[in-house]
Design a protein around this motif. Structure first.
Motif, mmCIF file in Angstrom:
data_model
loop_
_atom_site.group_PDB
_atom_site.id
_atom_site.type_symbol
_atom_site.label_atom_id
_atom_site.label_comp_id
_atom_site.label_asym_id
_atom_site.label_seq_id
_atom_site.Cartn_x
_atom_site.Cartn_y
_atom_site.Cartn_z
ATOM 1 N N TYR A 196 0.663 -1.190 0.030
ATOM 2 C CA TYR A 196 -0.025 -0.136 -0.023
ATOM 3 C C TYR A 196 0.895 1.366 -0.010
ATOM 4 O O TYR A 196 2.055 1.225 0.722
ATOM 5 C CB TYR A 196 -0.853 -0.051 1.316
ATOM 6 N N PRO A 197 0.263 2.389 -0.653
ATOM 7 C CA PRO A 197 1.109 3.505 -0.469
ATOM 8 C C PRO A 197 0.625 4.625 0.699
ATOM 9 O O PRO A 197 -0.380 4.364 1.256
ATOM 10 C CB PRO A 197 0.472 4.210 -1.905
ATOM 11 N N PHE A 198 1.607 5.264 0.905
ATOM 12 C CA PHE A 198 1.398 6.317 1.808
ATOM 13 C C PHE A 198 2.032 7.921 1.847
ATOM 14 O O PHE A 198 3.033 7.742 0.887
ATOM 15 C CB PHE A 198 1.955 5.856 3.330
ATOM 16 N N ALA A 199 1.449 8.712 2.302
ATOM 17 C CA ALA A 199 2.285 10.109 2.380
ATOM 18 C C ALA A 199 2.364 10.356 3.743
ATOM 19 O O ALA A 199 1.918 9.819 4.716
ATOM 20 C CB ALA A 199 1.257 10.964 1.739
ATOM 21 N N MET A 200 3.480 11.263 4.263
ATOM 22 C CA MET A 200 3.921 11.510 5.502
ATOM 23 C C MET A 200 4.512 12.737 5.654
ATOM 24 O O MET A 200 4.960 13.451 4.589
ATOM 25 C CB MET A 200 5.017 10.396 6.019
ATOM 26 N N VAL A 201 4.451 13.600 6.753
ATOM 27 C CA VAL A 201 4.943 14.882 7.218
ATOM 28 C C VAL A 201 5.537 14.813 8.580
ATOM 29 O O VAL A 201 4.605 14.097 9.557
ATOM 30 C CB VAL A 201 3.938 15.880 7.327
ATOM 31 N N TYR A 202 6.659 15.052 8.903
ATOM 32 C CA TYR A 202 7.387 14.877 10.125
ATOM 33 C C TYR A 202 7.866 16.473 10.516
ATOM 34 O O TYR A 202 8.291 17.428 9.714
ATOM 35 C CB TYR A 202 8.774 14.078 9.978
ATOM 36 N N PHE A 203 7.609 16.649 11.834
ATOM 37 C CA PHE A 203 8.111 17.918 12.483
ATOM 38 C C PHE A 203 8.926 17.783 13.735
ATOM 39 O O PHE A 203 8.475 16.877 14.553
ATOM 40 C CB PHE A 203 6.966 19.121 12.822
ATOM 41 N N GLN A 204 10.147 18.199 13.837
ATOM 42 C CA GLN A 204 11.103 17.738 14.892
ATOM 43 C C GLN A 204 11.725 19.173 15.376
ATOM 44 O O GLN A 204 12.129 20.079 14.455
ATOM 45 C CB GLN A 204 12.036 16.876 14.587
ATOM 46 N N THR A 205 12.028 19.134 16.501
ATOM 47 C CA THR A 205 13.059 20.138 17.027
ATOM 48 C C THR A 205 13.862 19.216 18.116
ATOM 49 O O THR A 205 13.700 18.198 18.511
ATOM 50 C CB THR A 205 12.241 21.184 18.010
ATOM 51 N N ASN A 206 15.280 19.766 18.215
ATOM 52 C CA ASN A 206 16.098 18.899 19.164
ATOM 53 C C ASN A 206 17.129 19.901 19.637
ATOM 54 O O ASN A 206 18.038 20.249 18.985
ATOM 55 C CB ASN A 206 16.909 17.827 18.292
#
Length: 239
Positions: free
Chosen positions: A83-93
């Protein structure tokens, strides 16, 4: 033991929590952890999954961590083997001097094993990433003078879990490799492995090891981080 999984049959799942510790005296300590996970299967074909964590730590008035990690996915028919997918990540470190990092893209998943006591999936994707740093000097001089680094990345992701020894042990693991599509090497790797062990009549032990590596970091920041967490828990049940 319960996992929020995009392949579950529940129409909606939500898990939220916040923990903290405050100590004053010979040692001043402040720790705040937050977590919010959800999966929505409302539209059957489309499944939305979001995993969010935050960590703030302060020792004797000095900030040690102030991090956010938000992972968001949109899957199309994730009950299938492919199956296909789309993704968005947001990070701070804070420790890695990352003010913000956001990347998004699309990919495809292959569910290699789908059994009641075993699960293994492999994914590949292409994402576009922008990272904003608090410094503009790096271990790779190619990036010096730039506080923002945009680039394309490929991603190979592997994750699985297995119930062993008559389901007394649950072994789980995940990892990804993200090569940067740049003129200079700019790779990222993360590995995580852990287990939950049922010891005796409600008594359980757990351990988890996490390893992360970033090839390009600002000066005075180490490329590698290793974290080992472990503990025990007890649950009393009466029927």
């Amino acid at each position: 033991m319960a996992q929020l999984n995009e392949s579950d049959t529940a129409r909606f799942q939500l898990r939220a929590g916040m923990t903290g510790a405050l100590q004053k005296g010979n040692v001043d300590l402040l720790i705040i952890r937050g977590k919010l996970d959800l999966v929505s299967n409302s539209y059957k074909k489309l499944v939305f999954k979001s995993q969010n964590n935050s960590l703030y730590q302060e020792f004797s008035g000095f900030k040690a961590d102030n991090d956010i990690n938000s992972r968001n996915y949109l899957y199309f028919k994730p009950f299938r083997k492919y199956y296909p997918f789309a993704m968005v990540y947001f990070q701070t470190n804070y420790r890695r001097e990352i003010k913000s990092r956001i990347f998004g893209g699309a990919g495809y998943t292959w569910q290699v094993i789908q059994l009641p006591k075993s699960n293994l999936k492999l994914s590949g994707s292409l994402v576009y990433e922008t990272t904003s740093f608090r410094n503009d000097l790096y271990n790779e001089s190619y990036y010096n003078g730039r506080s923002d680094i945009p680039l394309w990345r490929g991603t190979i992701y592997l994750a699985g879990w297995h119930k062993l020894l008559d389901q007394k042990i649950r072994l789980y693991y995940s990892g990804y490799w993200q090569p940067g599509l740049e003129e200079v090497p700019n790779n990222r790797t993360s590995l995580e492995i852990g287990f939950d062990l049922s010891v005796w009549k409600g008594l359980s032990a757990t351990a988890q090891y996490t390893y992360t590596f970033e090839e390009v970091v600002t000066t005075k920041v180490l490329q590698e981080d290793r974290i080992l967490t472990f503990g025990i828990s007890y649950q009393l049940k009466k029927n």
